[in-house]
Design a protein around this motif. Structure first.
Motif, mmCIF file in Angstrom:
data_model
loop_
_atom_site.group_PDB
_atom_site.id
_atom_site.type_symbol
_atom_site.label_atom_id
_atom_site.label_comp_id
_atom_site.label_asym_id
_atom_site.label_seq_id
_atom_site.Cartn_x
_atom_site.Cartn_y
_atom_site.Cartn_z
ATOM 1 N N GLY A 115 0.815 -1.211 0.000
ATOM 2 C CA GLY A 115 0.000 0.000 0.000
ATOM 3 C C GLY A 115 0.846 1.256 0.000
ATOM 4 N N GLY A 116 1.936 1.243 0.767
ATOM 5 C CA GLY A 116 2.822 2.399 0.809
ATOM 6 C C GLY A 116 3.464 2.677 -0.537
ATOM 7 N N GLN A 117 3.865 1.613 -1.233
ATOM 8 C CA GLN A 117 4.475 1.794 -2.551
ATOM 9 C C GLN A 117 3.458 2.329 -3.554
ATOM 10 O OE1 GLN A 117 7.904 1.324 -3.282
ATOM 11 N NE2 GLN A 117 7.116 2.596 -4.952
ATOM 12 N N MET A 118 2.229 1.835 -3.468
ATOM 13 C CA MET A 118 1.168 2.334 -4.345
ATOM 14 C C MET A 118 0.934 3.821 -4.095
ATOM 15 S SD MET A 118 -2.772 0.966 -4.633
ATOM 16 C CE MET A 118 -3.141 1.393 -2.918
ATOM 17 N N PHE A 119 0.945 4.214 -2.816
ATOM 18 C CA PHE A 119 0.739 5.619 -2.485
ATOM 19 C C PHE A 119 1.913 6.465 -2.986
ATOM 20 C CE2 PHE A 119 0.725 9.303 0.356
ATOM 21 C CZ PHE A 119 -0.603 9.690 0.258
ATOM 22 N N ALA A 120 3.134 5.955 -2.809
ATOM 23 C CA ALA A 120 4.312 6.682 -3.296
ATOM 24 C C ALA A 120 4.226 6.884 -4.803
ATOM 25 C CB ALA A 120 5.585 5.912 -2.930
ATOM 26 N N ASN A 121 3.778 5.859 -5.528
ATOM 27 C CA ASN A 121 3.649 5.977 -6.981
ATOM 28 C C ASN A 121 2.668 7.071 -7.358
ATOM 29 O OD1 ASN A 121 5.416 3.845 -7.209
ATOM 30 N ND2 ASN A 121 3.835 2.305 -7.562
ATOM 31 N N ARG A 122 1.551 7.159 -6.606
ATOM 32 C CA ARG A 122 0.566 8.201 -6.901
ATOM 33 C C ARG A 122 1.140 9.588 -6.635
ATOM 34 N NH1 ARG A 122 -4.966 8.991 -7.780
ATOM 35 N NH2 ARG A 122 -4.734 6.930 -8.716
ATOM 36 N N LEU A 123 1.866 9.754 -5.538
ATOM 37 C CA LEU A 123 2.475 11.059 -5.258
ATOM 38 C C LEU A 123 3.442 11.472 -6.362
ATOM 39 C CD1 LEU A 123 3.288 11.119 -1.432
ATOM 40 C CD2 LEU A 123 1.425 12.226 -2.633
ATOM 41 N N GLN A 124 4.274 10.538 -6.775
ATOM 42 C CA GLN A 124 5.252 10.853 -7.819
ATOM 43 C C GLN A 124 4.565 11.181 -9.144
ATOM 44 O OE1 GLN A 124 7.690 7.321 -7.496
ATOM 45 N NE2 GLN A 124 9.138 8.331 -6.124
ATOM 46 N N LYS A 125 3.480 10.487 -9.430
ATOM 47 C CA LYS A 125 2.717 10.771 -10.651
ATOM 48 C C LYS A 125 2.139 12.184 -10.598
ATOM 49 C CE LYS A 125 -1.366 9.210 -13.214
ATOM 50 N NZ LYS A 125 -2.490 8.226 -13.248
ATOM 51 N N ASN A 126 1.533 12.555 -9.448
ATOM 52 C CA ASN A 126 0.980 13.897 -9.297
ATOM 53 C C ASN A 126 2.058 14.963 -9.391
ATOM 54 O OD1 ASN A 126 -1.437 12.619 -8.899
ATOM 55 N ND2 ASN A 126 -1.679 13.199 -6.751
ATOM 56 N N LEU A 127 3.196 14.694 -8.763
ATOM 57 C CA LEU A 127 4.303 15.649 -8.771
ATOM 58 C C LEU A 127 4.776 15.910 -10.194
ATOM 59 C CD1 LEU A 127 5.855 17.103 -6.458
ATOM 60 C CD2 LEU A 127 7.600 15.334 -6.658
ATOM 61 N N LYS A 128 4.888 14.852 -10.961
ATOM 62 C CA LYS A 128 5.322 14.989 -12.349
ATOM 63 C C LYS A 128 4.297 15.742 -13.187
ATOM 64 C CE LYS A 128 6.950 12.269 -16.301
ATOM 65 N NZ LYS A 128 7.212 10.896 -16.805
ATOM 66 N N ALA A 129 2.994 15.447 -12.958
ATOM 67 C CA ALA A 129 1.947 16.094 -13.736
ATOM 68 C C ALA A 129 1.890 17.593 -13.486
ATOM 69 C CB ALA A 129 0.599 15.448 -13.404
ATOM 70 N N LEU A 130 2.216 18.009 -12.248
ATOM 71 C CA LEU A 130 2.156 19.433 -11.901
ATOM 72 C C LEU A 130 3.459 20.165 -12.186
ATOM 73 C CD1 LEU A 130 0.321 19.113 -8.463
ATOM 74 C CD2 LEU A 130 -0.666 20.022 -10.571
ATOM 75 N N GLY A 131 4.510 19.425 -12.517
ATOM 76 C CA GLY A 131 5.845 20.002 -12.613
ATOM 77 C C GLY A 131 5.957 21.178 -13.571
ATOM 78 N N LYS A 132 5.476 21.028 -14.802
ATOM 79 C CA LYS A 132 5.610 22.097 -15.800
ATOM 80 C C LYS A 132 4.834 23.333 -15.382
ATOM 81 C CE LYS A 132 6.468 19.102 -19.791
ATOM 82 N NZ LYS A 132 5.989 18.660 -21.123
ATOM 83 N N TRP A 133 3.619 23.130 -14.874
ATOM 84 C CA TRP A 133 2.803 24.272 -14.437
ATOM 85 C C TRP A 133 3.473 25.003 -13.287
ATOM 86 C CZ3 TRP A 133 0.181 24.141 -9.569
ATOM 87 C CH2 TRP A 133 -0.610 25.269 -9.313
ATOM 88 N N VAL A 134 3.982 24.269 -12.308
ATOM 89 C CA VAL A 134 4.642 24.870 -11.148
ATOM 90 C C VAL A 134 5.840 25.705 -11.593
ATOM 91 C CG1 VAL A 134 6.052 24.328 -9.131
ATOM 92 C CG2 VAL A 134 3.869 23.172 -9.460
ATOM 93 N N LYS A 135 6.634 25.151 -12.490
ATOM 94 C CA LYS A 135 7.835 25.850 -12.953
ATOM 95 C C LYS A 135 7.468 27.089 -13.756
ATOM 96 C CE LYS A 135 12.247 24.977 -15.255
ATOM 97 N NZ LYS A 135 13.081 23.964 -15.955
#
Length: 754
Positions: free
Chosen positions: A446-466
């Motif tokens: 479950g922790g790994q699944m959650f980590a994967n979701r966080l990393q996916k969200n982080l990547k999706a927001l990356g260009k907008w944030v920058k």
């Protein structure tokens, strides 16, 4: 009187097994266990020795009489029949404690009163002399225990509880009783380790209770050697010569023990306020040469006695009173596990915890567990051998590697033989292996699944944030229902709000998921655990969401749209910056040039700072809270906007009714509900919206704009407002990409005059 007496030794629940071993070793005969007590027969010498030497008992009760009773009269008669003149003077002082119920005695105060009356009546003299009551320091403390129709009347030889050794005059917020600390040390094997010359370290020592108890065990000091007043001091059956003999022997043993080279006993405490009280306690115990206390965080804890010396690491980490508290402690336990693996290889460790699920998160297995009670709180003592084969890491070891670890462990257990080589069972030499590299504990599925979701969200927001230059944004908002929390990034800090699980969700499963998620957050976001702040958000009413949670007073400076703002991640449920309102603040900044801006329910006035940045002619910010207006003043000052920016404390509705000024741009972000003592009545946004907007529109200059927004999910704007004003819902344009997964985070409208 008889040469042998029946004794009852009371103790904290869970210590009975240890106490009976100790008591038998000190001379108690025919010993039997009871709940929170041990019973047996003893001479007066053994009774004195138990008072002096028991590290585990609370009280030593000498049974004067047992008798059956059916009612209060039987109680009075049974107590009255004793020859009390053999025990105390008629003008002495007395205290009575009563426990149990039945046989017509349903109130312990009434039972104690009957016992007291019987004793006083027996000792009353013709001249009118009689014992008086002194609950604090009586000459005689009497205890009567009623158990299934049998009364057990006892004299308390100890006086004050034996756990009160006298050295701990200063203590922390959650002190461990001295006899419980001693029991934990005994279960952890400290007497054996001390006899072998081992070391002891406590990385969270508080005011040093574990340290002092360990020092007394190692130096062969009687725990109550320094006590001056005893329950038998004024008892007429006391034998002073016998007591002096035992006390002198204990003093000689302590002197001999302290004359030995001191063991290496060290404590480390993060809170600087506890360092001096801890050192004072050590000094009062006479162990300053043996024990040293230093300031230090768990994350940097590293015992450094002689390089080859090993010993025991012992600690009592905080437990947490609520799930949210426990969750925030996860990183403390993880840090403790990391330090054990990195700095205490081949030591033994003992972790005493009321949150055993957190203990499992240290990344190292316990080989034994013992149950204890800390008051009414069930606790576990986790015993650990800090060896590589006990580490729980992400590494998958081959059978050959596991065999090598077992051989290394066997090597470490052999006595030192510098001139000899050590061999395994096949006759091959065993070479000492270097200390293993310490890896992060493996995440659960479950922790790994959650980590994967966080990393996916982080990547999706990356260009907008920058592109937008944003350094504070939401990266997760209950995307997966089973992980119900919101996670916000504030530069290199993480702010986690756990949503209270519905009643339909098993609390244990919710706790496990929360711990899995918190274990994943630092790894997934590449942020140190010390920079993760965890809070629990429950359904709020009134001003509860603004109430203080802590008192650290630490502010972080962040930037948004070219302005600097102060956030506090620890002290309040909210941080001082509502991230979802970022787009509307930026809109205000773009439209504010040359305008008079009014910010109602302003909170920390972040919208006012944006308006000032945008060139507003003036800003006025109104809120009921002095705390948040002070925060607003700091935000404005931080950006050099002290002039032409007014801060008004007051109830917004009353302030609007009294105001006659006009404004070109107004922003209203009201709470859902408020019932502050400083306002008249109760504010309800659904009920009071029309009055609020009408009052605000009366202050809006010709051609002006009012922005109205709120976060009440069930909110519906009244239809009749659109009959009087031009109303346009702009919610969609006020939701940035980081809140796109939660389109109902707020609703917003643009309102102008027709």
């Amino acid at each position: 009187m008889s040469d042998r007496f029946e004794l009852f030794l009371t103790c904290p629940k869970g210590l009975e097994g240890l106490l009976i071993e100790e008591a038998v070793g000190l001379g108690l005969e025919e010993a039997r266990e009871h709940t929170s007590a041990v019973r047996g027969m003893a001479t007066m010498e053994t009774a004195y020795r138990l008072c002096l030497w028991s590290r585990l008992a609370n009280r030593v009760l000498l049974v004067l009489k047992r008798f059956s009773m059916k009612n209060a009269d039987d109680l009075y008669d049974g107590v009255h029949d004793i020859d009390w003149q053999d025990h105390m003077l008629s003008d002495g002082t007395l205290a009575v404690e009563f426990s149990g119920h039945g046989s017509g005695i349903d109130n312990t105060h009434f039972g104690a009163l009957k016992v007291k009356d019987a004793i006083v009546d027996k000792l009353r003299t013709p001249q009118g002399d009689r014992p008086s009551i002194d609950k604090l320091n009586p000459d005689l403390r009497i205890h009567l225990r009623l158990d299934r129709g049998e009364a057990i009347l006892s004299l308390d030889l100890s006086g004050h509880s034996l756990h009160q050794r006298g050295y701990r005059l200063q203590q922390g917020a959650a002190p461990l009783k001295e006899n419980l600390a001693a029991a934990v040390l005994i279960r952890a094997g400290w007497p054996r380790i001390a006899a072998e010359g081992g070391a002891l370290a406590d990385p969270m020592c508080g005011v040093g209770t574990f340290l002092v108890e360990a020092g007394m065990i190692a130096a062969d000091m009687a725990p109550n050697l320094r006590r001056e007043h005893w329950g038998f001091t004024h008892w007429l059956g006391h034998v002073p010569a016998l007591w002096r003999k035992l006390h002198d022997e204990a003093q000689e043993r302590a002197a001999a023990g302290l004359a030995k080279p001191p063991l290496w006993i060290r404590g480390y405490e993060a809170d600087p306020r506890l360092i001096q009280p801890g050192r004072n306690n050590v000094e009062r115990a006479g162990l300053s040469e043996w024990i040293k206390i230093y300031q230090g965080e768990v994350a940097t804890f590293e015992p450094r006695p002689d390089q080859n010396q090993k010993g025991l690491v012992i600690c009592n980490p905080p437990y947490g009173e609520r799930l949210g508290d426990e969750a925030s402690l996860l990183y403390l336990y993880q840090n403790l596990g990391e330090r054990l693996r990195q700095a205490c290889l081949n030591w033994e460790a003992a972790v005493f915890t009321g949150a055993p699920d957190l203990g499992k998160r240290m990344g190292i297995r316990s080989h034994k567990q013992y149950s204890f009670w800390n008051g009414a709180l069930p606790c576990k003592l986790l015993l650990i051998k800090v060896r590589p084969d006990q580490f729980v890491t992400g590494e998958r070891r081959t059978p050959e590697q596991r065999q090598a670890e077992r051989e290394q462990a066997a090597y470490d257990q052999l006595p030192d033989a510098p001139q000899e080589r050590k061999f395994n069972k096949n006759g091959n030499p065993i070479k000492p292996a270097p200390a293993p590299a310490v890896e992060q504990p493996r995440l659960s599925e479950g922790g790994q699944m959650f980590a994967n979701r966080l990393q996916k969200n982080l990547k999706a927001l990356g260009k907008w944030v920058k592109r937008e230059g944003i350094d504070c944004y939401r990266v997760y908002d209950a995307d997966m229902p089973e992980y119900a929390m919101a996670i916000d990034l504030y530069q290199d800090w993480v702010h986690v709000q756990e949503y209270a699980a519905p009643k339909s969700v098993d609390p244990e499963k919710a706790s496990v998921r929360m711990f899995d998620a918190l274990a994943a957050i630092p790894q997934a976001l590449n942020i140190d655990k010390s920079r993760v702040v965890v809070k629990r958000r429950e359904r709020q009413s009134g001003t509860k969401q603004y109430e203080r949670q802590s008192a650290q007073g630490k502010f972080n400076e962040v930037t948004e749209g070219g302005v600097k703002l102060l956030v506090n991640l620890t002290d309040y449920l909210d941080t001082g910056l509502f991230l979802d309102h970022r787009p509307i603040r930026m809109r205000i900044q773009k439209e504010a040039a040359g305008k008079r801006f009014l910010n109602l329910f302003c909170y920390t006035a972040t919208a006012s700072v944006h308006a000032a940045k945008g060139g507003a002619r003036s800003t006025t910010s109104v809120d009921l809270s002095k705390t948040y207006l002070d925060w607003a003043r700091r935000n404005l000052s931080l950006n050099g906007f002290s002039d032409k920016n007014r801060l008004e404390q007051g109830d917004v509705m009353a302030w609007l009714e009294n105001s006659r000024d006009e404004y070109d741009l107004i922003f209203i972000d009201p709470p859902t509900f408020s019932n502050s003592k400083r306002m008249e009545g109760v504010f309800d946004v659904q009920r009071d919206q029309v009055q609020l907007i009408d009052l605000a529109m009366a202050r809006l200059a010709a051609g002006g704009v009012l922005y109205f927004s709120n976060n009440f999910r069930k909110f519906q704007l009244e239809d009749n407002l659109a009959e009087r004003y031009a109303v346009e819902e702009i919610t969609a344009s006020t939701i940035d990409p980081d809140f796109a997964r939660n389109g109902k985070i707020h609703r917003a409208w643009k309102i102008t005059a027709r």
